[in-house]
Design an enzyme around this catalytic site. Structure first.
Site, PDB file in Angstrom:
ATOM      1  N   LYS A  36       0.814  -1.218   0.000  1.00 48.63           N
ATOM      2  CA  LYS A  36       0.000   0.000   0.000  1.00 48.63           C
ATOM      3  C   LYS A  36       0.850   1.271   0.000  1.00 48.63           C
ATOM      4  CE  LYS A  36      -3.696  -2.507   0.245  1.00 48.63           C
ATOM      5  NZ  LYS A  36      -4.117  -3.102  -0.987  1.00 48.63           N
ATOM      6  N   CYS A  37       2.117   1.137  -0.258  1.00 48.82           N
ATOM      7  CA  CYS A  37       3.030   2.276  -0.303  1.00 48.82           C
ATOM      8  C   CYS A  37       2.915   2.981  -1.647  1.00 48.82           C
ATOM      9  CB  CYS A  37       4.467   1.760  -0.106  1.00 48.82           C
ATOM     10  SG  CYS A  37       5.743   3.031  -0.187  1.00 48.82           S
ATOM     11  N   GLY A  38       3.133   4.288  -1.647  1.00 48.58           N
ATOM     12  CA  GLY A  38       3.132   5.039  -2.894  1.00 48.58           C
ATOM     13  C   GLY A  38       4.216   4.578  -3.857  1.00 48.58           C
ATOM     14  N   LEU A  39       5.219   3.886  -3.339  1.00 51.02           N
ATOM     15  CA  LEU A  39       6.293   3.354  -4.182  1.00 51.02           C
ATOM     16  C   LEU A  39       6.005   1.932  -4.670  1.00 51.02           C
ATOM     17  CD1 LEU A  39       9.344   4.640  -2.081  1.00 51.02           C
ATOM     18  CD2 LEU A  39       8.377   5.647  -4.157  1.00 51.02           C
ATOM     19  N   ALA A  40       4.827   1.396  -4.342  1.00 51.22           N
ATOM     20  CA  ALA A  40       4.477   0.022  -4.717  1.00 51.22           C
ATOM     21  C   ALA A  40       4.577  -0.262  -6.221  1.00 51.22           C
ATOM     22  CB  ALA A  40       3.092  -0.346  -4.186  1.00 51.22           C
TER      23      ALA A  40
END
Length: 161
Positions: A36-40
């Site tokens: 769920k990270c913006g870097l996913a």
């Protein structure tokens, strides 16, 4: 090739133990991940590296971590499926672990000791990457914002020895 790295063990999401000795002679890219990270979207780049170079000796290991704003809410049971469905991941994911603090996974204790970062040895965020050479020596640490495709040249260099 008997570095301390090869003394370490990890577990798959289902709890199966894997010794790092299984990866002797391989170049290993170790990443702390979070679905769920913006870097996913980096999962896709990591998978591309895996597909391109696994037959040449690259191993990509994803270590899910929930220490950064609870961005890995998946359980060990649901995480693999989530990564496959949402990002096409087929590289090896391991059980959720801590990368900082008193319960830091031994792999990350070792890597942080060998390759400190801008914030000392502490890992700042999801998708910090460590490249380990064919002899089990950590050679480079990459910040979370460094995209997988940006490290392809160093991976090729390590693969070519």
């Amino acid at each position: 090739m008997n570095t301390d790295f090869y003394q370490l063990k990890v577990k798959t999401p289902s709890g199966q133990e894997i010794s790092m000795t299984e990866f002797k002679g391989k170049v290993i890219l170790i990443v702390n991940t979070a679905t769920k990270c913006g870097l996913a979207p980096q999962f896709e780049g990591l998978e591309k590296l895996h597909q391109e170079y696994q037959d040449k000796g690259l191993v990509v290991l994803g270590f899910p971590c929930n220490q950064f704003l609870s961005q890995e809410p998946e359980t060990n049971d649901t995480m693999v499926e989530s990564c496959q469905v949402n990002f096409g991941v087929t590289f090896q994911l391991l059980e959720k672990c801590d990368v900082n603090g008193p319960d830091t996974h031994p792999v990350f204790k070792y890597l942080k000791k060998k390759l400190g970062g801008w914030f000392g040895s502490k890992i700042k965020w999801n998708f910090t990457k460590f490249l380990v050479d064919r002899n089990g020596y950590p050679v480079k640490r990459y910040a979370p914002t460094v995209k997988p495709e940006a490290i392809e040249g160093e991976i090729v260099k390590q693969l070519n020895g």
